[in-house]
Design an enzyme around this catalytic site. Structure first.
Site, PDB file in Angstrom:
ATOM      1  N   THR A 409     -38.625 -11.170  16.437  1.00  0.00           N
ATOM      2  CA  THR A 409     -39.355 -12.237  16.100  1.00  0.00           C
ATOM      3  C   THR A 409     -38.490 -13.083  14.980  1.00  0.00           C
ATOM      4  OG1 THR A 409     -41.408 -11.014  16.718  1.00  0.00           O
ATOM      5  CG2 THR A 409     -41.539 -13.121  15.653  1.00  0.00           C
ATOM      6  N   GLU A 448     -42.761  -9.220  26.234  1.00  0.00           N
ATOM      7  CA  GLU A 448     -44.142  -9.309  25.241  1.00  0.00           C
ATOM      8  C   GLU A 448     -45.232  -8.200  25.853  1.00  0.00           C
ATOM      9  OE1 GLU A 448     -44.404 -10.156  21.834  1.00  0.00           O
ATOM     10  OE2 GLU A 448     -43.349 -11.588  22.863  1.00  0.00           O
ATOM     11  N   ASP A 451     -46.376  -5.176  24.334  1.00  0.00           N
ATOM     12  CA  ASP A 451     -47.471  -5.015  23.270  1.00  0.00           C
ATOM     13  C   ASP A 451     -48.936  -4.666  23.715  1.00  0.00           C
ATOM     14  OD1 ASP A 451     -45.789  -5.571  21.209  1.00  0.00           O
ATOM     15  OD2 ASP A 451     -46.670  -7.752  20.937  1.00  0.00           O
ATOM     16  N   SER A 476     -49.541  -9.190  16.370  1.00  0.00           N
ATOM     17  CA  SER A 476     -49.678  -9.071  14.863  1.00  0.00           C
ATOM     18  C   SER A 476     -49.370 -10.138  14.162  1.00  0.00           C
ATOM     19  CB  SER A 476     -48.981  -7.946  14.307  1.00  0.00           C
ATOM     20  OG  SER A 476     -49.296  -6.758  15.011  1.00  0.00           O
ATOM     21  N   GLY A 497     -41.567  -8.697  12.466  1.00  0.00           N
ATOM     22  CA  GLY A 497     -41.799  -7.551  11.960  1.00  0.00           C
ATOM     23  C   GLY A 497     -42.815  -6.658  12.805  1.00  0.00           C
ATOM     24  N   GLY A 498     -43.099  -7.084  13.996  1.00  0.00           N
ATOM     25  CA  GLY A 498     -44.227  -6.263  14.825  1.00  0.00           C
ATOM     26  C   GLY A 498     -45.365  -6.208  13.921  1.00  0.00           C
TER      27      GLY A 498
HETATM   28  N1  GLU Z   1     -44.554  -8.832  19.550  1.00  0.00           N
HETATM   29  C1  GLU Z   1     -45.003  -8.634  18.324  1.00  0.00           C
HETATM   30  C2  GLU Z   1     -46.182  -9.429  18.147  1.00  0.00           C
HETATM   31  O1  GLU Z   1     -46.652 -10.183  18.936  1.00  0.00           O
HETATM   32  C3  GLU Z   1     -43.880  -9.519  17.546  1.00  0.00           C
HETATM   33  C4  GLU Z   1     -42.544  -8.693  17.359  1.00  0.00           C
HETATM   34  C5  GLU Z   1     -42.023  -8.630  16.159  1.00  0.00           C
HETATM   35  O2  GLU Z   1     -42.380  -9.312  15.189  1.00  0.00           O
HETATM   36  O3  GLU Z   1     -40.986  -8.121  16.230  1.00  0.00           O
HETATM   37  O4  GLU Z   1     -46.850  -9.244  17.120  1.00  0.00           O
END
Ligand code: GLU
Length: 599
Positions: A409, A448, A451, A476, A497-498
């Site tokens: 991201t 995605e 998730d 997130s 950062g997920g």
């Molecule tokens: N897929 C994650 C989210 O939507 C973001 C992934 C990331 O930041 O690496 O929260």
């Protein structure tokens, strides 16, 4: 056009940029993306992103009279070229906008959606979840992209330029190329094996069959043509036109090299899915914190509610005067509790009854805050509370562990001379997304849908994040804008950062607002991330410090995480001045720019 190959400095130049922190920002005029600096101060507007060419694209638009929304789309499109493993038109994201005229914050949910055929068994085979890595590099994980529709929606509502015009710098960048740096090469290397499963991906990102060399020029003529097509025909081509068909074909018959032996599971995306895609204009989440209004994304992202709940939990702690140990202790515990509630309550509100307002109420936070002890650590997983029926200090519910999320991201932050601000996080999920390039189109498709929870995190606790038809997986992403008592911007920021996005945003906000750190130092500070897990992740700066021992004495357990997040932000200064801030070192350092640097 030297600018186009000026991206991504060598390690040496990045260190030089670090040394310049706090000093006057070097000239950052459009046409001269001469280097990456993590902080810039000046007039006429500001852009902060992870990449110098992308920030320069935004600055170019601001300089020509475009507003923050125009510049944000230009920056995002450029990131699709120079950060193709983190973001692009094959993905989705969340766009948060502060409108200076009305002094209000609006948001666009541009999250990817599951196919209309999806059900809770999307990632199950013979009743068991399929291996995560197999789901990632597959057509099954690809959601309908939301990013192109987000750009168009934002421009239609609040922009002052056409999509055609703001795509120009990115199209040029794709055609003429950018200079490969260590980070780009390292991200390619980390994906090399799976990129080779998909010949179109290997042809694009492993030119001549090899990793791109640091210092070489990387061109993506296919993406330049795709951007030109979108500029000519509008984003409809991606949702209803030729590009829609190309995406559907690729997802449903992933173009895998049979010799690789990779079982690239097909998806079940239809042209109906793409035609049905809509972004959502929605009210932001809002938490009141020490007199500030903290605005972010409401569900389908869990960012706004989780950051907001944690801030509310911290509201009665005097973090400005606390010792470093006490500050970190309370930050960690607040985050732990907020994540317990996130897991139980947050999913796509089109499918789940999400108590957004209640999760953000001070009364609920107070009922959770009392779980925190100064001389002891909560045991994770902490059980969720019931925001609709807050009970005093009740931790007796059934707990569920936090599910896994990737960590790619990118986040960009923009302000213009009129005082409008954009905080925009966009993604293709994992670094490199699904690993599948749409043949001849020059961009990667997202993964995605991974998730979603593949199966309930605990059989005894309702999981609001199971797949469903047209459902948005819980995110997130936490693009945030903070306003003062007069509803004027104070600071805006976000991070990749997920699930660590939430803790990075929370820690950076408290670092800046409570601990008094300059924004660039709050961003650079070593991070801790607690997500309702037994151990808290620490970056080396904390892991190797005496603070760890002191926190362990209270009962904390830690594990090392080499790098968490890559934040960017802007801060409003008096007299129409803006400060842009980015990472000093993470991901090779970010790029802060202003239109007219202050002397
Ligand atoms: N897929 C994650 C989210 O939507 C973001 C992934 C990331 O930041 O690496 O929260």
């Amino acid at each position: 056009m030297r600018r186009l190959v000026a991206r991504k400095l060598s390690v040496l130049a990045v260190s030089a940029a670090v040394v310049s922190v706090g000093a006057a920002a070097p000239p950052a005029a459009a046409g001269k993306a001469t280097g990456k600096v993590p902080v810039a101060v000046g007039y006429g507007g500001a852009v902060a992103s992870v990449d110098a060419d992308a920030s320069a694209a935004g600055i170019e638009v601001l300089r020509k009279g475009g507003n923050a929304v125009d510049a944000a789309v230009a920056t995002a499109a450029a990131l699709g070229v120079t950060e193709p493993y983190s973001a692009g038109i094959g993905g989705g994201g969340y766009f948060v906008y502060y409108d200076a005229d009305s002094r209000t914050v609006r948001t666009i949910d541009g999250r990817e959606t599951a196919p209309l055929s999806a059900d809770p068994g999307l990632f199950l085979e013979n009743g068991a979840p399929i291996p995560f890595a197999e789901a990632v590099s597959s057509g099954l994980s690809v959601g309908t992209p939301g990013t192109p529709a987000t750009w168009q929606r934002a421009l239609d509502r609040w922009g002052s330029r056409s999509l055609k015009s703001v795509l120009k710098p990115a199209e040029r960048l794709a055609r003429e190329g950018f200079t490969v740096d260590e980070t780009f090469r390292a991200q390619t290397a980390a994906n090399e094996t799976r990129f080779r499963y998909f010949p179109d991906t290997a042809d694009l990102f492993l030119p001549g069959g090899r990793l791109p060399a640091v210092g070489s020029t990387f061109k993506n003529p296919d993406l330049a043509r795709t951007y030109a097509e979108i500029a000519r025909k509008g984003v409809d081509t991606l949702y209803r036109g030729r590009l829609a068909h190309d995406i559907v074909d690729t997802v449903n018959r992933p173009p895998v090299d049979p010799a690789s032996g990779w079982n690239a599971r097909p998806g079940d995306l239809t042209t109906r899915d793409l035609a049905a895609y809509r972004t959502k204009l929605q009210a932001p989440s809002k938490a009141s914190y020490r007199g500030y209004g903290v605005y972010s994304m409401a569900p389908s992202s869990s960012g706004g509610t989780t950051v907001g709940e944690a801030l509310n939990i911290l509201e009665h702690s005097d973090l400005s005067r606390a010792s470093e140990v006490r500050y970190l202790h309370r930050y960690i515990e607040a985050s732990r509790i907020a994540f317990a509630d996130r897991g139980r309550w947050v999913g796509d509100p089109a499918f789940e009854d999400v108590p957004t307002k209640e999760l953000l109420s001070q009364r609920y936070a107070d009922s959770r805050e009392c779980l925190i002890k100064d001389d002891a650590v909560l045991t994770s997983p902490v059980a969720p509370g019931d925001p609709r029926d807050p009970a005093g200090c009740d931790a007796r519910g059934t707990a569920a562990p936090t599910t896994y999320e990737g960590d790619s991201t990118t986040h960009l932050t923009v302000a213009d001379k009129w005082g409008n601000v954009v905080s925009y996080t966009l993604t293709i999920e994992q670094t490199g997304g699904s690993g599948i390039t749409v043949p001849g189109r020059g961009f990667l498709l997202n993964n995605e849908l991974t998730d979603f929870s593949f199966a309930p995190a605990s059989p005894d606790v309702h999981d609001p994040n199971l797949p469903g038809p047209g459902k948005r997986p819980r995110s997130s992403m936490s693009p945030t804008i903070v306003l003062d008592r007069h509803d004027k911007p104070v600071v805006a920021l976000g991070s990749p950062g997920g699930a660590t996005i939430i803790t990075t945003v929370l820690q950076t906000l408290t670092g800046h607002l409570d601990r008094g750190l300059p924004l660039v130092d709050a961003i650079a500070a070593p991070r801790a991330s607690q997500r309702n897990q037994t151990t808290t992740e620490l970056e080396p700066g904390l892991y190797d410090s005496p603070l760890r021992t002191k926190l362990e004495a209270i009962g904390h357990g830690f594990r090392l995480n080499p790098e968490i997040g890559a934040a960017t932000g802007v801060q409003r200064l008096p007299g129409g001045k803006w400060l842009a801030a980015a990472e000093k070192e993470r991901r090779g350092g970010g790029s802060a720019m202003v239109v007219r640097p202050a002397r």
